[in-house]
Motif scaffolding. Structure first.
Motif, short mmCIF file in Angstrom:
data_model
loop_
_atom_site.label_atom_id
_atom_site.label_comp_id
_atom_site.label_asym_id
_atom_site.label_seq_id
_atom_site.Cartn_x
_atom_site.Cartn_y
_atom_site.Cartn_z
N SER A 82 0.82 -1.21 0.00
CA SER A 82 0.00 0.00 0.00
C SER A 82 0.86 1.26 0.00
O SER A 82 0.50 2.27 -0.61
N SER A 83 1.99 1.22 0.69
CA SER A 83 2.89 2.38 0.73
C SER A 83 3.46 2.68 -0.65
O SER A 83 3.52 3.84 -1.08
N LEU A 84 3.89 1.64 -1.32
CA LEU A 84 4.43 1.82 -2.67
C LEU A 84 3.36 2.35 -3.62
O LEU A 84 3.61 3.26 -4.41
N VAL A 85 2.15 1.80 -3.54
CA VAL A 85 1.06 2.25 -4.41
C VAL A 85 0.76 3.72 -4.17
O VAL A 85 0.64 4.51 -5.11
N MET A 86 0.65 4.13 -2.90
CA MET A 86 0.30 5.51 -2.60
C MET A 86 1.42 6.47 -2.99
O MET A 86 1.15 7.59 -3.44
N PHE A 87 2.67 6.06 -2.85
CA PHE A 87 3.77 6.95 -3.25
C PHE A 87 3.79 7.12 -4.76
O PHE A 87 4.00 8.23 -5.27
N ILE A 88 3.57 6.05 -5.50
CA ILE A 88 3.53 6.14 -6.95
C ILE A 88 2.37 7.02 -7.41
O ILE A 88 2.52 7.87 -8.30
N LEU A 89 1.20 6.85 -6.80
CA LEU A 89 0.05 7.69 -7.16
C LEU A 89 0.28 9.15 -6.77
O LEU A 89 -0.15 10.07 -7.48
N VAL A 379 -17.71 14.53 -5.12
CA VAL A 379 -18.20 13.45 -4.27
C VAL A 379 -17.72 12.10 -4.81
O VAL A 379 -17.36 11.19 -4.05
N GLY A 380 -17.71 11.96 -6.13
CA GLY A 380 -17.22 10.73 -6.75
C GLY A 380 -15.75 10.48 -6.47
O GLY A 380 -15.32 9.34 -6.27
N ILE A 381 -14.96 11.58 -6.45
CA ILE A 381 -13.54 11.44 -6.13
C ILE A 381 -13.37 10.87 -4.73
O ILE A 381 -12.57 9.95 -4.49
N LEU A 382 -14.12 11.41 -3.78
CA LEU A 382 -14.04 10.91 -2.41
C LEU A 382 -14.50 9.46 -2.32
O LEU A 382 -13.92 8.65 -1.59
N ALA A 383 -15.54 9.11 -3.08
CA ALA A 383 -16.05 7.73 -3.07
C ALA A 383 -14.99 6.76 -3.57
O ALA A 383 -14.79 5.69 -2.98
N ILE A 384 -14.30 7.13 -4.64
CA ILE A 384 -13.26 6.26 -5.19
C ILE A 384 -12.08 6.17 -4.22
O ILE A 384 -11.43 5.12 -4.11
N CYS A 385 -11.79 7.25 -3.51
CA CYS A 385 -10.73 7.20 -2.50
C CYS A 385 -11.08 6.19 -1.41
O CYS A 385 -10.21 5.46 -0.91
N VAL A 386 -12.35 6.13 -1.02
CA VAL A 386 -12.78 5.16 -0.03
C VAL A 386 -12.60 3.74 -0.57
O VAL A 386 -12.10 2.85 0.13
N VAL A 387 -13.00 3.53 -1.83
CA VAL A 387 -12.84 2.20 -2.45
C VAL A 387 -11.37 1.81 -2.50
O VAL A 387 -10.99 0.68 -2.16
N LEU A 388 -10.52 2.77 -2.91
CA LEU A 388 -9.07 2.50 -2.97
C LEU A 388 -8.53 2.18 -1.59
O LEU A 388 -7.72 1.26 -1.43
N GLY A 389 -8.96 2.95 -0.58
CA GLY A 389 -8.48 2.70 0.78
C GLY A 389 -8.87 1.32 1.28
O GLY A 389 -8.06 0.64 1.92
N ILE A 390 -10.10 0.90 1.01
CA ILE A 390 -10.54 -0.44 1.42
C ILE A 390 -9.72 -1.51 0.73
O ILE A 390 -9.27 -2.48 1.36
N TRP A 391 -9.52 -1.35 -0.57
CA TRP A 391 -8.74 -2.34 -1.31
C TRP A 391 -7.30 -2.42 -0.79
O TRP A 391 -6.76 -3.51 -0.58
N LEU A 392 -6.69 -1.25 -0.54
CA LEU A 392 -5.31 -1.25 -0.05
C LEU A 392 -5.20 -1.86 1.34
O LEU A 392 -4.20 -2.52 1.66
N SER A 393 -6.21 -1.65 2.18
CA SER A 393 -6.18 -2.27 3.51
C SER A 393 -6.25 -3.79 3.38
O SER A 393 -5.57 -4.52 4.13
#
Length: 457
Positions: A82-89, A379-393
């Motif tokens: 998750s750290s590598l993914v977030m740094f790349i993004l 709102v969609g951006i925030l929703a996708i951030c939630v989805v990304l956060g769940i997947w990364l966890s």
């Protein structure tokens, strides 16, 4: 040599200094890219979506405050996928999007502020939650596959490689710079089987064998992985496929260095800022700098950074997709009236290229724009951030016992796909769900084996 995961923990002052180094290096990257926007992108590449307006005070404040806030929450270690993914993004999506979007309109804060604010809030939310809920990752274990897993990966790789070579042998070639798009058209998949074969060979099994070779230090697996990348490049001529092996090798070296990962992230950003500045300033002096500016400054960083404003020009209020372009959601949500008769629907990238750039091209965007902004605005951006956060966890949890260096390496291609595409496509077609299942099964087998050994003893 003492591995970084066994080094003494830094004290509070050194942590603060390390985080500030991330802030300063982020600013340097932003300044270099902003200068390139004014002196290179607007004069030479404006037709691809790079108008330029000098930043006003409010734009500078938003830019510096947003980048500083997110930089302060970046992971202090790259020991987790998750750290590598977030740094790349952060590097390929967040910084370029903030920098370029705020300079494409005279009233950029008013026009794009809500979307940029949502993107900033989303990155902050993901970074904070991942750090608070992080499981312990046993990086001391290289996490290389077992014999049975390696057999599965090898057989799958060979089967896909043979299928792809047989299917595309007539068009395989090393395309020149002038024929990249022609080669991509020639290598386009003709059915779903070929499409999945291409993506899984390039982004799942070739990276897997390369990762095996790196963590096991075995040349045969490194060669096999490189063969897969090379084969796919001769078919699709994608720059990402060309760069991925290099990025994976560098990431592997970084994970084994004694230096703290925060310092290494800062060094990466400062080095990139310097390369951006020098290549743009020297573009007329050498063909080498011209190529670096084209493929590195323009395509790698600037194109992803220009997507938010272009998509916002097309998708707003009555034209929001509400994810009706995604298979499954289209059963529940009706296509917006503005796109019902558009032959390019549901290819949002082609619609944007035609309506904003007036070109027959494909403006693929990152997950925050393609899946978030186009669907439901800020709102969609925030929703996708939630989805990304769940997947990364979930990624961190499934790799915490058996992942190690191998897991970090195989998730690097997934991060690059997210920087240029939909999270739904990434999960289904580029290994996002595959690796979740793979590491979940590995963790289950590892836990079951330990319990059996415990009972026997």
């Amino acid at each position: 040599m003492t591995p970084p995961f066994l080094m003494p923990r830094p004290n509070a002052s050194s942590k603060a200094l390390a985080q500030m180094s991330l802030v300063i290096s982020s600013w340097l990257f932003v300044l270099a890219l902003h200068s390139a926007h004014a002196t290179y992108l607007q004069p030479i590449q404006e037709m691809w979506g790079f108008p330029y307006f000098p930043l006003k005070i409010d734009a500078w404040l938003l830019l510096l405050i947003s980048t500083s806030a997110v930089a302060l929450t970046l992971p202090r270690s790259l020991a987790r996928p998750s750290s590598l993914v977030m740094f790349i993004l952060y590097l390929i999506v967040f910084l370029p999007t903030m920098t370029i979007t705020l300079a494409v309109h005279s009233q950029s804060v008013t026009k794009f502020g809500p979307s940029l604010g949502a993107l900033t809030a989303g990155f902050l939310l993901i970074n904070v939650l991942l750090q608070k809920a992080r499981p312990r990752l046993i990086l001391a274990q290289r996490g290389s596959p077992s014999s049975a897993q390696l057999l599965f990966l090898s057989v799958a790789f060979l089967a896909l490689w043979a299928f792809i070579v047989i299917s595309f042998k007539d068009v395989m070639t090393f395309a020149t710079l002038d024929n990249v798009y022609g080669q991509r058209e020639a290598g386009r998949s003709r059915n779903a089987l070929e499409a999945y074969g291409q993506t899984y060979l390039a982004y799942v099994f070739s990276p897997a064998l390369l990762a095996v070779g790196l963590v096991k230090r075995r040349l045969i697996w490194i060669t096999a992985g490189a063969l897969g990348f090379l084969t796919m490049y001769t078919i699709t001529a994608e720059r990402t496929i060309f760069l991925l092996p290099l990025v994976m090798v560098v990431a592997y070296k970084v994970m084994r260095m004694r230096a703290g990962h925060t310092a290494l992230m800062s060094i990466v950003m400062v080095s990139l800022a310097l390369l951006i500045h020098v290549s743009v300033q020297m573009i007329d002096q050498s063909p080498v700098f011209e190529l670096i500016s084209l493929y590195f400054v323009f395509r790698t960083f600037s194109i992803p950074g220009a997507m938010l404003w272009q998509y916002e020009e097309v998708f707003s209020e009555k034209t929001l997709t509400l994810w009706s372009n995604v298979k499954g959601f289209d059963w529940l949500v009706q296509t917006p009236l503005a796109f019902e008769s558009d032959p390019k629907w549901p290819q949002l990238g082609r619609i944007v290229a035609e309506r904003v750039l007036e070109k027959e091209s494909n403006s693929n965007a990152n997950l925050f724009v393609y899946d978030g902004l186009a669907a439901a605005g800020p709102v969609g951006i925030l929703a996708i951030c939630v989805v990304l956060g769940i997947w990364l966890s979930l990624v961190d949890r499934t790799t915490s016992r058996t992942g190690g260096q191998f897991a970090c390496l195989v998730y690097i291609p997934v991060a690059f796909v997210l920087a240029n595409g939909s999270i739904f496509s990434t999960l289904l077609s580029f290994g996002g769900l595959f690796w979740l299942v793979y590491f979940a099964a590995s963790s289950y087998y590892h836990t079951t084996s330990r319990h059996q050994l415990h009972h026997k003893s």
